[in-house]
Motif scaffolding. Structure first.
Motif, PDB file in Angstrom:
ATOM      1  N   ASP B 290       0.817  -1.221   0.000  1.00 32.90           N
ATOM      2  CA  ASP B 290       0.000   0.000   0.000  1.00 32.90           C
ATOM      3  C   ASP B 290       0.845   1.262   0.000  1.00 32.90           C
ATOM      4  N   ASP B 291       2.169   1.101  -0.049  1.00 34.33           N
ATOM      5  CA  ASP B 291       3.048   2.246   0.141  1.00 34.33           C
ATOM      6  C   ASP B 291       3.204   3.097  -1.121  1.00 34.33           C
ATOM      7  N   PHE B 292       2.132   3.297  -1.852  1.00 33.93           N
ATOM      8  CA  PHE B 292       2.252   4.181  -3.016  1.00 33.93           C
ATOM      9  C   PHE B 292       0.893   4.762  -3.369  1.00 33.93           C
ATOM     10  N   GLY B 293       0.917   5.871  -4.068  1.00 30.52           N
ATOM     11  CA  GLY B 293      -0.304   6.485  -4.550  1.00 30.52           C
ATOM     12  C   GLY B 293      -0.094   6.962  -5.974  1.00 30.52           C
ATOM     13  N   VAL B 294      -1.169   7.388  -6.627  1.00 29.00           N
ATOM     14  CA  VAL B 294      -1.047   7.847  -8.008  1.00 29.00           C
ATOM     15  C   VAL B 294      -1.629   9.248  -8.156  1.00 29.00           C
ATOM     16  N   LEU B 295      -1.072   9.987  -9.110  1.00 25.45           N
ATOM     17  CA  LEU B 295      -1.504  11.353  -9.381  1.00 25.45           C
ATOM     18  C   LEU B 295      -1.534  11.584 -10.885  1.00 25.45           C
ATOM     19  N   PRO B 296      -2.370  12.526 -11.344  1.00 23.26           N
ATOM     20  CA  PRO B 296      -2.232  12.961 -12.733  1.00 23.26           C
ATOM     21  C   PRO B 296      -1.060  13.939 -12.832  1.00 23.26           C
ATOM     22  N   PHE B 297      -0.669  14.309 -14.052  1.00 19.25           N
ATOM     23  CA  PHE B 297       0.343  15.357 -14.188  1.00 19.25           C
ATOM     24  C   PHE B 297      -0.276  16.646 -13.655  1.00 19.25           C
ATOM     25  N   PRO B 298       0.402  17.334 -12.719  1.00 20.88           N
ATOM     26  CA  PRO B 298      -0.247  18.449 -12.035  1.00 20.88           C
ATOM     27  C   PRO B 298      -0.466  19.658 -12.932  1.00 20.88           C
ATOM     28  N   ARG B 299      -1.463  20.439 -12.578  1.00 20.55           N
ATOM     29  CA  ARG B 299      -1.835  21.600 -13.387  1.00 20.55           C
ATOM     30  C   ARG B 299      -0.798  22.706 -13.230  1.00 20.55           C
ATOM     31  N   ASP B 300      -0.817  23.639 -14.177  1.00 25.50           N
ATOM     32  CA  ASP B 300       0.095  24.784 -14.076  1.00 25.50           C
ATOM     33  C   ASP B 300      -0.614  26.040 -14.554  1.00 25.50           C
ATOM     34  N   GLY B 301      -0.443  27.106 -13.834  1.00 20.14           N
ATOM     35  CA  GLY B 301      -1.036  28.382 -14.240  1.00 20.14           C
ATOM     36  C   GLY B 301      -2.507  28.459 -13.869  1.00 20.14           C
ATOM     37  N   SER B 302      -3.072  29.671 -14.086  1.00 22.08           N
ATOM     38  CA  SER B 302      -4.441  29.907 -13.617  1.00 22.08           C
ATOM     39  C   SER B 302      -5.461  29.122 -14.424  1.00 22.08           C
ATOM     40  N   ALA B 303      -5.188  28.885 -15.736  1.00 18.86           N
ATOM     41  CA  ALA B 303      -6.154  28.152 -16.567  1.00 18.86           C
ATOM     42  C   ALA B 303      -5.868  26.656 -16.573  1.00 18.86           C
ATOM     43  N   GLY B 304      -4.878  26.236 -15.774  1.00 21.88           N
ATOM     44  CA  GLY B 304      -4.414  24.862 -15.856  1.00 21.88           C
ATOM     45  C   GLY B 304      -5.384  23.833 -15.317  1.00 21.88           C
ATOM     46  N   ARG B 305      -5.256  22.602 -15.831  1.00 22.62           N
ATOM     47  CA  ARG B 305      -6.029  21.474 -15.341  1.00 22.62           C
ATOM     48  C   ARG B 305      -5.099  20.275 -15.277  1.00 22.62           C
ATOM     49  N   PRO B 306      -5.307  19.354 -14.320  1.00 24.75           N
ATOM     50  CA  PRO B 306      -4.475  18.152 -14.313  1.00 24.75           C
ATOM     51  C   PRO B 306      -4.687  17.386 -15.619  1.00 24.75           C
TER      52      PRO B 306
END
Lengths: 304, 434
Positions: B290-306
């Motif tokens: 269980d020692d891991f998790g997943v994420l999308p590529f993180p958003r950047d800037g005000s209009a950003g989305r993952p």
């Protein structure tokens, strides 16, 4: 009539029986594709080998104005400027050393020749995965570690361009042995009487003898070796592709023309017209360089 | 976008490249003599009717080959021969489609816009009609041109960011939600023996460059809906510039023995976070529990989305086959009608998301933990390579991203160069439309 066609002792028949298969093979596998490719380069040939839209020299124009392609031409010019003299000097030095051996000459000749039998793909994999990988337990980084240096990411660092170390060493390792054998054959053809005469005339063994006897006598071999080296350098593909490509493509540095063509035109994106234009440009450059070089060295002229 | 072979690196020699290009003409000449059965590869056969050949690329997971042969054997309306093809599959099919010796039904990491415009693949709109709404729209869109469908998506592959919970806790780092946080986290997670982040041995130029992922995370697009370049924007340069910061900070793992597609670097503790594919999840879960998790590529800037990249191999029908209707019927039978086979193919051997939304919802393996997160990312934040994003544009953007990351080149100038190439390519494919 028939007997005239067959010739005396059916020589003509036998001539074609023996040469025919090779002529057909050469035509089918070399000349037809070659001419077809030249033809394709004048067409808009996306995903087809029987195009209908003639575009003249447009493919050549867009290829030559493509900075990625022209910089790839520069890449292999730099690469051949370096690898040709380096391989030449290394294999000549090795040949001189092996030639002087009193015993175990056959052993060393074989040892140096063995890498030639190794595939470029396999050697690239070994270089990439174990010798020059970027983590602390890679062979090169282990050696660096003995001297207290930090591990280097050999194939991913562009400043300084460490990747050239990997590319150049793998090619040197692979091909030096082959040219060593050519030089050895050349060395053994030099008559011993020449050296005796030189000794009588007071030439000092070592540099003087090499400069005035050995090196000039190796001229024919040297010309052949240089020609082969240049053509090999121009055709560079295997080790570049296998060292630097990833599942996602190829970095914009150290990218020879064939690799670039493979990615933009001749692989998944089948822009065969553009790819053929690039290939023809490359072939013309190789032809011109080879002819100029052969003239320069006087290849084919009778040895004086 | 999907990652065909996780375990093998692409290998190719000059001889084969020249063979591919020069030999194309030859293939055409020989094709007439060969027919559709090339004699390569052993396959299985089912019922009577016409003989069809079906091609798959070599999947790394054990049992996949037997499974597809089992499906083919169960088909009664035609005798289907399965060919399992190792090596550069996309190049092989691209070359084979120029001839009559190609497959009738084949999976393809496409089909490409040039294959569609060149009339090399058959229209499958009628075959998919009844289930069209059930296919994940993100992966169906690149198989669709002017409303017609040219490939039936088989399974979805995606990529995402894995992070080691215990290492983040020890360093007091929260899972990063923005690109700035990712840069910061990577720096703080880097120790003497462990790097903060692994984006591939090229520093991320490949995984982030080709698919334009950071551009999506900045709220931009590669190609707009009306077929124009979607990243001619100052935000593009700003986001890509941060990738150089990441590279220059010394917190990226570079030169690992296995590249990003393999989770070894992550499971062996060489890195605290790694970008990899969903296919790696079973292996990571086995090694780390269980020692891991997943994420999308993180958003950047005000209009950003993952953002996460998604892609699907699709099943297409060659327009040069001898029995196109039979081939279409078979493709429909296997990839539209037989949902039990589709579910089996996605999850019994490898680890993929079924392309059908109804199947993805039903799959038990995708209901909890990181796998459920991944499915959610793919639905909410998934971006596939647009159909009009040609290999030439891909190379141009990847070059630009690589130069920005590694050489510290001026992001604005590099983006401008990539935009110019993409504009020219988009203009070319639009012109053919008219």
């Amino acid at each position: 009539m028939l007997s005239r066609l067959l010739g005396p002792q059916r020589r003509y028949l036998w001539f074609w029986v023996f040469t025919g298969p090779f002529v057909i093979g050469l035509a089918v596998f070399a000349y037809i594709p070659l001419l077809w490719s030249i033809g394709l380069s004048f067409f808009d040939a996306h995903n087809t080998v029987t195009p209908t839209h003639f575009v003249g020299f447009a493919n050549y124009g867009s290829m030559l104005s493509d900075t990625a392609f022209t910089s790839s031409l520069a890449t292999f010019a730099v690469f051949s400027l370096f690898i040709v003299p380096a391989t030449y000097a290394l294999s000549l030095a090795l040949a001189l050393m092996v030639n002087r051996l009193r015993f175990a000459r056959a052993f060393f000749r074989s040892v140096f020749f063995l890498p030639t039998a190794c595939s470029y793909v396999v050697a690239s994999m070994i270089w990439k995965l174990s010798v020059f990988n970027g983590v602390r337990f890679g062979l090169a980084n282990t050696v660096l570690g003995w001297f207290g240096a930090d591990p280097a990411a050999w194939l991913s660092t562009t400043r300084p361009p460490w990747y050239w170390v990997v590319i150049v060493t793998v090619r040197l390792w692979l091909q030096a042995g082959f040219y060593l054998v050519l030089f050895l054959a050349g060395l053994q053809r030099i008559p011993g009487t020449l050296y005796e005469a030189a000794a009588v005339d007071g030439a000092r063994p070592g540099w003087q003898v090499f400069r005035h006897i050995t090196f000039p006598q190796l001229r024919a071999t040297s010309v052949a070796v240089l020609l082969l080296l240049v053509i090999n350098a121009f055709q560079a593909f295997d080790e570049f592709y296998n060292l630097l490509s990833t599942a996602r493509g190829y970095p914009p540095y150290a990218r020879p023309p064939l690799v670039y063509l493979y990615y933009v035109a001749l692989g998944q994106g089948q822009d065969l017209g553009l790819g053929s234009a690039g290939a023809v440009i490359l072939a013309l450059i190789i032809a011109v360089v080879t002819v100029v070089q052969a003239r320069w060295f006087g290849l084919g002229r009778k040895e004086a | 976008m999907s990652e065909p072979q996780h375990s093998t690196l692409p290998m190719l020699s000059r001889r084969r490249l020249l063979g591919l290009s020069g030999g194309l003409a030859l293939t055409g000449a020989l094709a007439a003599a060969c027919g559709s059965n090339t004699g390569r590869g052993g396959g299985s056969s089912g019922g009577g009717g016409p003989a069809l050949s079906q091609w798959y690329h070599q999947y790394g997971e054990a049992g996949t080959e037997q499974a597809v042969q089992r499906y083919a054997a169960a088909y009664r309306q035609a005798r289907v021969t399965v060919q399992w093809r190792p090596g550069d599959y996309d190049q092989q099919t691209a070359a084979a489609l120029l001839t009559d010796a190609g497959p009738d039904v084949f999976e393809v990491n496409g089909p490409s816009i040039d294959q569609i415009q060149g009339g090399q693949v058959a229209d499958l709109t009628e075959q998919i009609k009844n289930a069209r709404a059930d296919f994940n729209p993100a992966v169906l869109a690149p198989k669709t041109y002017q409303g017609r469908v040219y490939g039936i998506p088989q399974v979805i592959d995606m990529q995402l960011l894995y992070y080691r919970r215990s290492l983040l806790d020890r360093a007091g780092v929260r899972p990063p939600q923005t690109l700035d946080e990712l840069v910061d986290a990577a720096r703080r997670l880097t120790t003497k023996d462990t790097k903060g982040l692994f984006l591939g041995n090229d520093g991320g130029a490949g995984v982030l460059g080709q698919g334009g992922l950071p551009l999506f995370a900045a709220g931009l697009q590669l190609v707009t809906d009306d077929g124009r370049t979607g990243f001619d924007d100052p935000a593009a340069a700003q986001t890509l510039g941060k990738l150089h910061t990441l590279y220059a900070s010394g917190s990226l793992l570079l030169g690992a023995p296995a590249d990003w597609s393999d989770p070894s670097a992550f499971t062996q503790g060489l890195t605290a976070m790694q970008w990899s594919g969903l296919w790696a999840l079973p292996q990571i879960s086995k090694a780390l529990g269980d020692d891991f998790g997943v994420l999308p590529f993180p958003r950047d800037g005000s209009a950003g989305r993952p953002a996460v990249p998604v892609g699907a191999y699709a099943s297409s029908v060659s327009a040069r086959g001898k029995h196109i209707d039979a081939a279409k019927a078979y493709a429909k039978w296997l990839w539209v009608d037989r949902t039990e086979y589709q579910g089996d193919f996605a999850l019994s051997y490898g680890f993929h998301i079924p392309a059908r939304i109804s199947l993805a919802k039903k799959a038990a393996k995708l209901r909890s933990g990181p796998a459920a997160d991944a499915v959610r990312f793919s639905t909410d934040h998934g971006h596939a390579l647009p159909l009009l994003w040609t290999p030439k544009s891909q190379v141009a953007l990847e070059d630009a991203v690589s130069r920005i990351i590694k050489d510290g080149a001026d992001p604005a100038a590099q983006v401008k160069a990539a935009v110019a190439t993409a504009n020219a390519e988009l203009q070319r494919v639009r012109r053919k439309t008219g």
